[in-house]
Scaffold this motif. Structure first.
Motif, PDB file in Angstrom:
ATOM      1  N   GLN A  12      -0.197   7.582  13.105  1.00  0.00           N
ATOM      2  CA  GLN A  12      -1.279   6.745  13.606  1.00  0.00           C
ATOM      3  C   GLN A  12      -0.731   5.607  14.465  1.00  0.00           C
ATOM      4  O   GLN A  12      -1.293   4.521  14.532  1.00  0.00           O
ATOM      5  N   GLY A  13       0.450   5.835  15.110  1.00  0.00           N
ATOM      6  CA  GLY A  13       1.009   4.831  15.995  1.00  0.00           C
ATOM      7  C   GLY A  13       1.618   3.648  15.282  1.00  0.00           C
ATOM      8  O   GLY A  13       1.873   2.619  15.886  1.00  0.00           O
ATOM      9  N   ASN A  14       1.828   3.743  13.988  1.00  0.00           N
ATOM     10  CA  ASN A  14       2.362   2.598  13.250  1.00  0.00           C
ATOM     11  C   ASN A  14       3.840   2.429  13.541  1.00  0.00           C
ATOM     12  O   ASN A  14       4.624   3.347  13.331  1.00  0.00           O
ATOM     13  N   PRO A  15       4.266   1.245  14.028  1.00  0.00           N
ATOM     14  CA  PRO A  15       5.654   1.044  14.417  1.00  0.00           C
ATOM     15  C   PRO A  15       6.609   0.960  13.254  1.00  0.00           C
ATOM     16  O   PRO A  15       7.812   0.924  13.456  1.00  0.00           O
ATOM     17  N   GLU A  23      10.926   9.221   6.742  1.00  0.00           N
ATOM     18  CA  GLU A  23      10.812   8.424   5.538  1.00  0.00           C
ATOM     19  C   GLU A  23       9.835   7.275   5.778  1.00  0.00           C
ATOM     20  O   GLU A  23       9.693   6.777   6.888  1.00  0.00           O
ATOM     21  N   ARG A  24       9.219   6.839   4.714  1.00  0.00           N
ATOM     22  CA  ARG A  24       8.319   5.716   4.830  1.00  0.00           C
ATOM     23  C   ARG A  24       9.128   4.422   4.882  1.00  0.00           C
ATOM     24  O   ARG A  24      10.094   4.265   4.160  1.00  0.00           O
ATOM     25  N   ASP A  46      -6.084  -5.045   4.754  1.00  0.00           N
ATOM     26  CA  ASP A  46      -4.895  -4.802   5.585  1.00  0.00           C
ATOM     27  C   ASP A  46      -3.806  -4.104   4.779  1.00  0.00           C
ATOM     28  O   ASP A  46      -3.172  -3.161   5.249  1.00  0.00           O
ATOM     29  N   LEU A  47      -3.574  -4.583   3.557  1.00  0.00           N
ATOM     30  CA  LEU A  47      -2.563  -3.966   2.697  1.00  0.00           C
ATOM     31  C   LEU A  47      -2.887  -2.499   2.439  1.00  0.00           C
ATOM     32  O   LEU A  47      -2.006  -1.633   2.513  1.00  0.00           O
ATOM     33  N   ALA A  48      -4.155  -2.229   2.127  1.00  0.00           N
ATOM     34  CA  ALA A  48      -4.566  -0.854   1.836  1.00  0.00           C
ATOM     35  C   ALA A  48      -4.394   0.039   3.065  1.00  0.00           C
ATOM     36  O   ALA A  48      -3.953   1.190   2.949  1.00  0.00           O
ATOM     37  N   ARG A  49      -4.733  -0.479   4.252  1.00  0.00           N
ATOM     38  CA  ARG A  49      -4.585   0.302   5.484  1.00  0.00           C
ATOM     39  C   ARG A  49      -3.114   0.594   5.777  1.00  0.00           C
ATOM     40  O   ARG A  49      -2.757   1.696   6.195  1.00  0.00           O
ATOM     41  N   LEU A  50      -2.267  -0.395   5.570  1.00  0.00           N
ATOM     42  CA  LEU A  50      -0.835  -0.192   5.791  1.00  0.00           C
ATOM     43  C   LEU A  50      -0.306   0.904   4.871  1.00  0.00           C
ATOM     44  O   LEU A  50       0.447   1.787   5.285  1.00  0.00           O
ATOM     45  N   VAL A  55       3.176   2.914   5.470  1.00  0.00           N
ATOM     46  CA  VAL A  55       4.026   1.752   5.232  1.00  0.00           C
ATOM     47  C   VAL A  55       3.945   1.386   3.754  1.00  0.00           C
ATOM     48  O   VAL A  55       2.881   1.471   3.151  1.00  0.00           O
ATOM     49  N   GLN A  56       5.078   0.977   3.180  1.00  0.00           N
ATOM     50  CA  GLN A  56       5.111   0.699   1.745  1.00  0.00           C
ATOM     51  C   GLN A  56       5.387  -0.778   1.460  1.00  0.00           C
ATOM     52  O   GLN A  56       6.535  -1.219   1.455  1.00  0.00           O
ATOM     53  N   PRO A  57       4.341  -1.558   1.212  1.00  0.00           N
ATOM     54  CA  PRO A  57       4.555  -2.957   0.862  1.00  0.00           C
ATOM     55  C   PRO A  57       5.077  -3.090  -0.571  1.00  0.00           C
ATOM     56  O   PRO A  57       4.666  -2.350  -1.468  1.00  0.00           O
TER      57      PRO A  57
END
Length: 285
Positions: A12-15, A23-24, A46-50, A55-57
């Motif tokens: 989804q274009g996530n940098p 790998e995440r 935002d956290l849920a979308r990431l 992406v792994q917060p």
């Protein structure tokens, strides 16, 4: 993850997604206790979308105001020494109850309400954070310095698809509990996980410097500049452990720490996309 978080495009274009190895990517976020109650629902969205984008917060949180409120209700006195709470055995009981209990579960609950998946832990669980007394223990009581972080446990939670939410209560080799400054704990977690970036979400827009009689946010600051500002008193009080922890975690793969205001709309996505916001603490100029 690159320093400026540019040049990588994943799902989804996530940098932040490591498309070369499939790998995440992960980042460590520290959220101050004074900020938690004020964070809007959009922050958790935002956290849920990431998380959904790959992406792994990894979250480490504080809870200072709630701890103070409960201590006051119980009639237990406490005070601060150089930004650290004096922690007697009695105070420690309340610290653990609030951090590992009500605060931790509220963060997990709000992430779930936003559609994310989170798992709450304290540093005591599975010896996640081991600690020893700080050098000034005679002045601050049961406050600990981190000696190790169980990276395998954190990585296991991530592999299960959950966002670790960590309360900074540590445990010694002899089973002694320690109150650990949340900034210090987050810095240690970031260092051990080897992430390239740590985000400190707080209630201030960044590190402020007096320029021409006005307080201005410093866009970028080096480790040496921080030391100079502590000596001159421009950085003081509770901000000292924040920047000290940032400096301590800028080692290995950790290239920068960003201090931002959690009330800013869409702050996480903006930071992670490389927008110049808050203060970036870097190795050198």
């Amino acid at each position: 993850m690159e320093t400026a978080l540019q040049g990588k495009q994943g799902v989804q274009g996530n940098p932040l997604l490591n498309d070369q190895q499939g790998e995440r990517s992960s980042f460590v976020m520290k959220c101050g206790g004074s900020t938690l109650e004020e964070l809007p629902d959009s922050f958790y969205n935002d956290l849920a979308r990431l998380q959904a984008s790959g992406v792994q917060p990894v979250i480490v949180h504080g809870g200072g105001p709630a701890i103070s409120d409960n201590l006051n209700k119980l009639g237990i006195e406490t005070h601060f020494v150089n930004g650290l709470r004096y922690t007697s055995e009695e105070v420690l009981d309340v610290v653990e109850m609030v951090l590992a209990g009500s605060i931790n579960k509220k963060v997990v609950r709000r992430i779930g309400q936003a559609g994310g998946k989170a798992l709450g832990l304290s540093g005591v669980d599975g010896s996640l954070i081991t600690a020893k007394p700080v050098q000034t223990a005679s002045e601050v009581g049961w406050v600990g310095d981190v000696t190790d972080v169980n990276a395998e446990l954190i990585e296991g939670v991530l592999k299960l698809g959950y966002m670790p939410v960590i309360a900074p209560v540590g445990i010694g080799e002899d089973g002694t509990r320690y109150n650990i400054n949340a900034d210090t704990a987050a810095g240690a977690v970031a260092s051990v996980l080897g992430v390239q970036q740590m985000i400190v979400v707080t209630d201030v827009p960044g590190i402020l410097k007096n320029i021409g009689g006005e307080k201005c946010v410093m866009e970028t600051v080096t480790v040496q500049q921080i030391e100079d500002m502590i000596l001159t008193g421009e950085i003081y009080g509770g901000m000292i452990p924040k920047v000290r922890a940032a400096v301590a975690c800028i080692q290995g793969k950790v290239n920068e720490v960003i201090i931002v205001d959690g009330s800013e709309p869409g702050i996480l996505g903006r930071v992670l996309s490389g927008e110049k916001i808050g203060t970036r603490i870097v190795r050198m100029g």
